[in-house]
Design an enzyme around this catalytic site. Structure first.
Site, short mmCIF file in Angstrom:
data_model
loop_
_atom_site.label_atom_id
_atom_site.label_comp_id
_atom_site.label_asym_id
_atom_site.label_seq_id
_atom_site.Cartn_x
_atom_site.Cartn_y
_atom_site.Cartn_z
N GLU A 214 0.83 -1.21 0.00
CA GLU A 214 0.00 0.00 0.00
C GLU A 214 0.86 1.25 0.00
O GLU A 214 2.07 1.18 0.24
CB GLU A 214 -0.94 0.00 1.23
CG GLU A 214 -2.09 -0.97 1.06
CD GLU A 214 -3.13 -0.85 2.15
OE1 GLU A 214 -2.89 -0.18 3.16
OE2 GLU A 214 -4.21 -1.45 1.98
N HIS B 297 -9.61 10.39 3.12
CA HIS B 297 -9.26 9.33 2.17
C HIS B 297 -9.49 9.87 0.76
O HIS B 297 -10.54 10.44 0.47
CB HIS B 297 -10.10 8.08 2.40
CG HIS B 297 -9.50 6.86 1.79
ND1 HIS B 297 -9.48 6.66 0.43
CD2 HIS B 297 -8.85 5.81 2.33
CE1 HIS B 297 -8.85 5.53 0.18
NE2 HIS B 297 -8.46 4.99 1.32
N ARG C 168 -1.08 9.81 1.67
CA ARG C 168 -2.51 10.08 1.51
C ARG C 168 -2.87 11.55 1.40
O ARG C 168 -3.72 11.93 0.59
CB ARG C 168 -3.24 9.53 2.74
CG ARG C 168 -3.89 8.25 2.44
CD ARG C 168 -4.78 7.82 3.53
NE ARG C 168 -5.00 6.39 3.27
CZ ARG C 168 -5.48 5.56 4.15
NH1 ARG C 168 -5.80 5.97 5.34
NH2 ARG C 168 -5.66 4.30 3.84
N HIS D 70 -11.72 10.41 7.08
CA HIS D 70 -11.48 8.97 7.20
C HIS D 70 -10.89 8.56 8.55
O HIS D 70 -11.31 7.58 9.14
CB HIS D 70 -10.51 8.57 6.08
CG HIS D 70 -10.26 7.11 5.95
ND1 HIS D 70 -11.28 6.20 5.74
CD2 HIS D 70 -9.12 6.38 5.98
CE1 HIS D 70 -10.78 4.98 5.65
NE2 HIS D 70 -9.47 5.06 5.81
N ARG E 209 -1.41 9.42 9.15
CA ARG E 209 -1.31 7.97 9.42
C ARG E 209 -0.88 7.20 8.17
O ARG E 209 -1.36 7.46 7.07
CB ARG E 209 -2.68 7.47 9.88
CG ARG E 209 -2.75 5.98 10.10
CD ARG E 209 -4.20 5.59 10.26
NE ARG E 209 -4.94 5.73 9.03
CZ ARG E 209 -5.61 4.73 8.42
NH1 ARG E 209 -5.64 3.53 8.96
NH2 ARG E 209 -6.26 4.96 7.30
C1 LIG Z 1 -14.08 2.35 5.24
C2 LIG Z 1 -12.87 2.22 6.13
C3 LIG Z 1 -11.79 1.43 5.72
C4 LIG Z 1 -10.66 1.30 6.53
N1 LIG Z 1 -9.64 0.46 6.15
C5 LIG Z 1 -8.62 0.25 7.00
C6 LIG Z 1 -7.62 -0.74 6.71
O1 LIG Z 1 -7.67 -1.40 5.69
N2 LIG Z 1 -6.62 -0.92 7.61
C7 LIG Z 1 -6.53 -0.19 8.78
O2 LIG Z 1 -5.60 -0.41 9.54
N3 LIG Z 1 -7.47 0.72 9.07
C8 LIG Z 1 -8.50 0.94 8.24
N4 LIG Z 1 -9.46 1.86 8.57
C9 LIG Z 1 -9.37 2.57 9.85
C10 LIG Z 1 -9.73 1.61 10.96
O3 LIG Z 1 -10.81 0.80 10.56
C11 LIG Z 1 -10.10 2.34 12.24
O4 LIG Z 1 -9.19 3.35 12.54
C12 LIG Z 1 -10.12 1.38 13.41
O5 LIG Z 1 -10.90 0.26 13.07
C13 LIG Z 1 -10.64 2.03 14.66
O6 LIG Z 1 -10.91 1.02 15.60
P1 LIG Z 1 -11.46 1.41 17.02
O7 LIG Z 1 -11.73 0.14 17.74
O8 LIG Z 1 -10.55 2.39 17.65
O9 LIG Z 1 -12.82 2.18 16.74
P2 LIG Z 1 -14.14 1.72 15.97
O10 LIG Z 1 -13.94 0.49 15.21
O11 LIG Z 1 -14.64 2.91 15.24
O12 LIG Z 1 -15.16 1.35 17.15
C14 LIG Z 1 -15.70 2.33 18.00
C15 LIG Z 1 -16.73 1.67 18.90
O13 LIG Z 1 -17.09 2.56 19.95
C16 LIG Z 1 -18.49 2.53 20.13
N5 LIG Z 1 -18.89 3.79 20.75
C17 LIG Z 1 -18.54 5.05 20.35
N6 LIG Z 1 -19.07 5.95 21.18
C18 LIG Z 1 -19.77 5.27 22.12
C19 LIG Z 1 -20.55 5.66 23.25
N7 LIG Z 1 -20.76 6.94 23.58
N8 LIG Z 1 -21.11 4.69 24.01
C20 LIG Z 1 -20.96 3.38 23.68
N9 LIG Z 1 -20.24 2.97 22.61
C21 LIG Z 1 -19.65 3.90 21.86
C22 LIG Z 1 -19.04 2.31 18.73
O14 LIG Z 1 -20.34 1.81 18.77
C23 LIG Z 1 -18.04 1.29 18.22
O15 LIG Z 1 -18.41 0.01 18.67
C24 LIG Z 1 -10.60 2.00 7.76
C25 LIG Z 1 -11.67 2.80 8.16
C26 LIG Z 1 -12.81 2.91 7.35
C27 LIG Z 1 -13.94 3.76 7.82
#
Ligand SMILES: Cc1cc2nc3c(=O)[nH]c(=O)nc-3n(C[C@H](O)[C@H](O)[C@H](O)COP(=O)(O)OP(=O)(O)OC[C@H]3O[C@@H](n4cnc5c(N)ncnc54)[C@H](O)[C@@H]3O)c2cc1C
Length: 547
Positions: free
Chosen positions: A115, A231, A280, A338, A373
């Site tokens: 990538e 993105h 990016r 993103h 990032r």
């Molecule tokens: C379309 C897309 C493609 C991507 N592709 C990649 C990739 O290929 N590789 C990579 O490394 N990263 C990728 N990313 C980025 C990556 O997915 C995210 O940065 C990462 O998954 C974040 O994980 P997280 O657990 O921190 O948060 P999230 O997965 O966003 O989870 C947040 C959680 O918190 C909960 N929550 C939030 N606020 C509250 C509240 N007040 N009360 C209760 N629950 C709450 C939500 O319901 C959710 O369950 C991508 C992102 C997107 C959107």
């Protein structure tokens, strides 16, 4: 009065970071709160490209760390980058050994993709471009089968309860059980990012900056808030419904897809030596300039799909849903918010500036991403720092009790205000995309602050119309968090008078040595919702036509 529940350790969020932390804390009892109706949630299931890990025979965590530092435009914490790369490779080897469904070749060797801005092919993936969905469902199944984890879905965390610099728990609204004060000596924020603060985003609607705003209200240190990654290649098929724009993974460009301007000519080779594989922010701004000038910018992935269509089932599906056949024609693209590099400041163990409050995943600001990032480093970040938080809590003592405090009051939530709240939410998102997006300047940022202050006044002026349901409370709480996150990001963007990484100021287009450092603030540093005093000229950025 809310009901009171002794929780001990609370993890908020069911994306990759929250699921990892809860699992690694086992067998210690954990309460996992998530506002979504089921596991998993957030951006994690949407991740397509995969997870970066230096596990190939010709690779080395030092090289991965060096690429991470280079992408961060001069302000990455190099120690954190080394830690991420080294422990990340270990985490991925561990998952491979435990049978995780990563794509492998015939002899079982994991397949590695390449990538943008990675010096090697080092992206492990699952189901082609369905990595996030497959991994988070694996983790969610494990969580459901782990007896020490109590999962509470449709549980909306509203505020952290902090007294004298120590966390005492979380006040949450539950769809089934109403208001509960979860008394806890450790609370882990794993609430993801802020994509929904902007009109166009790849993030699901639930990413409303809740963790950032809760931590801000509780007085935590926040860092690098101005750095929001857009993105470059979201599929430009906005139907006005507020749904996330479908993402066309970076891996497509790694596999040879090229970007074309309004005349059907490639433009990236003239923009950067790495052309479509440039960092990016460079690619996103190059697309933005053309889209803002009214050009129809497209991604031509025909050759990449002819070579290996089986690697991109999600992309094919997303295009089909939009009525586009990417094997026959280039598809329209636009940049969309993103990933947030900024967040709640933590140390290498995920500890914030508040005793007992931890953060990991996208909501955290470890310094590992600097101003930009590196692709596929964020699922890795969730795995590495989720694990580190769990280990640090184990060392700190999971059961340490807090002295009793007064039960927090339930906030007053206006019922039946759905339409007004939705309109205010839309206005916040538009103001942020118009004035605090890919290209910023002082008049636009001042204008945004004025607009946001007006919207906050309207929000606080909402009158109760009957009692509030769970959905009313989520809508009200998300708007409160969206507005505070928006103001904090805008303030930080106003203060950084230079351009660096994902933060581009057209009035300060160069990176300045004096600004080559991270920036930490807390809500106490300023009155976040104060209206700026300077005269406000009409903003120059408009939402491009056709988006
Ligand atoms: C379309 C897309 C493609 C991507 N592709 C990649 C990739 O290929 N590789 C990579 O490394 N990263 C990728 N990313 C980025 C990556 O997915 C995210 O940065 C990462 O998954 C974040 O994980 P997280 O657990 O921190 O948060 P999230 O997965 O966003 O989870 C947040 C959680 O918190 C909960 N929550 C939030 N606020 C509250 C509240 N007040 N009360 C209760 N629950 C709450 C939500 O319901 C959710 O369950 C991508 C992102 C997107 C959107």
């Amino acid at each position: 009065m809310p009901a009171v529940r002794d929780a001990g350790i609370v993890v908020i969020g069911s994306g990759m970071a929250g699921l990892t932390t809860a699992l690694r804390l086992s067998p210690r009892p954990v309460t996992l709160l998530t506002k979504t109706p089921d596991l998993p949630g957030g951006s994690s299931p949407y991740a397509q490209g995969g997870v970066a890990a230096a596990i190939g025979p010709d690779d080395d965590p030092g090289d991965h760390a060096a690429d991470t530092v280079a992408a961060g435009a001069g302000i990455t914490d190099a120690l954190m980058a080394r830690l991420l790369a080294a422990e990340g490779a270990d985490q991925i080897r561990r998952l491979l050994a435990s049978g995780s469904a990563f794509d492998r070749d015939a002899d079982g060797t994991p397949m590695l993709g390449r990538e943008a801005a990675h010096g090697r092919a080092r992206i492990v993936h699952a189901g082609g471009d369905a990595t996030g969905r497959i991994l988070t469902h694996e983790f969610a199944d494990l969580v459901r089968r782990t007896g020490s984890i109590t999962v509470m879905t449709q549980a909306f965390a509203v505020d952290l309860i902090v007294r004298d610099g120590r966390v005492h728990g979380v006040l949450a609204c539950h769809a089934e059980d109403g208001w509960i004060f979860h008394r806890a000596s450790h609370v882990v924020l794993a609430t993801g990012g802020v994509g929904s603060v902007f009109l166009h985003t790849t993030n699901p609607a639930e990413n409303t900056g809740d963790g950032l705003a809760m931590a801000a209200r509780a007085g935590a240190a926040l860092g690098d808030l101005e750095f929001v990654q857009f993105h470059p290649t979201a599929l430009a098929v906005d139907d006005g419904s507020g749904k996330p724009l479908p993402l066309l993974t970076e891996a497509l460009r790694g596999a040879g897809a090229v970007m074309l301007d309004g005349q059907g000519r490639r433009f990236m080779p003239a923009e950067h030596p790495d052309a479509e594989l440039a960092p990016r922010d460079v690619v996103a701004r190059a697309v933005w300039r053309r889209v803002a000038a009214g050009e129809r910018v497209t991604l031509d992935m025909r050759a990449a799909l002819a070579e290996d269509a089986g690697h991109f089932p999600t992309v094919l599906d997303l295009c089909a849903q939009a009525g586009i056949d990417p094997t026959r024609e280039p598809v329209p693209i636009a940049p969309a918010a993103h990933y947030h590099m900024g967040g709640v400041v933590t140390d290498a163990d995920g500890h914030t500036s508040i005793d007992g409050l931890w953060a990991c995943g996208e909501v955290a600001n470890t310094g590992v991403h600097g101003a930009n990032r590196l692709a596929s480093n964020s699922l890795l970040e969730a795995l590495v720092f989720g694990d580190r938080v769990a280990r640090a809590i184990a060392v700190a003592g999971a059961g340490s009790k807090r002295p009793p405090i007064a039960i927090p009051a339930i906030p007053s939530v206006p019922g039946n205000s759905g339409e007004a709240i939705a309109a205010l939410r839309g206005s916040v998102r538009r103001a942020m995309y118009d004035h605090v997006g890919l290209s910023r300047d002082a008049p636009g940022l001042d204008r945004a602050l004025k607009l946001l202050a007006g919207l906050e006044a309207e929000r606080t002026g909402l009158k109760a119309q009957g009692s509030a349901s769970f959905h009313d409370t989520v809508a009200w709480g998300e708007l409160r968090n969206l507005l505070l996150s928006a103001v904090l990001i805008t303030r930080a963007a106003s203060q950084r008078e230079e351009s660096r990484g994902a933060h581009y100021r057209s009035d300060f287009p160069a990176a300045l040595p004096a600004w080559q450092h991270r920036r930490f603030i807390s809500l106490r540093d300023f009155d976040a919702l104060r209206v700026p005093q300077q005269p406000v000229k009409e903003a120059r950025h408009a939402v491009p036509a056709g988006l």
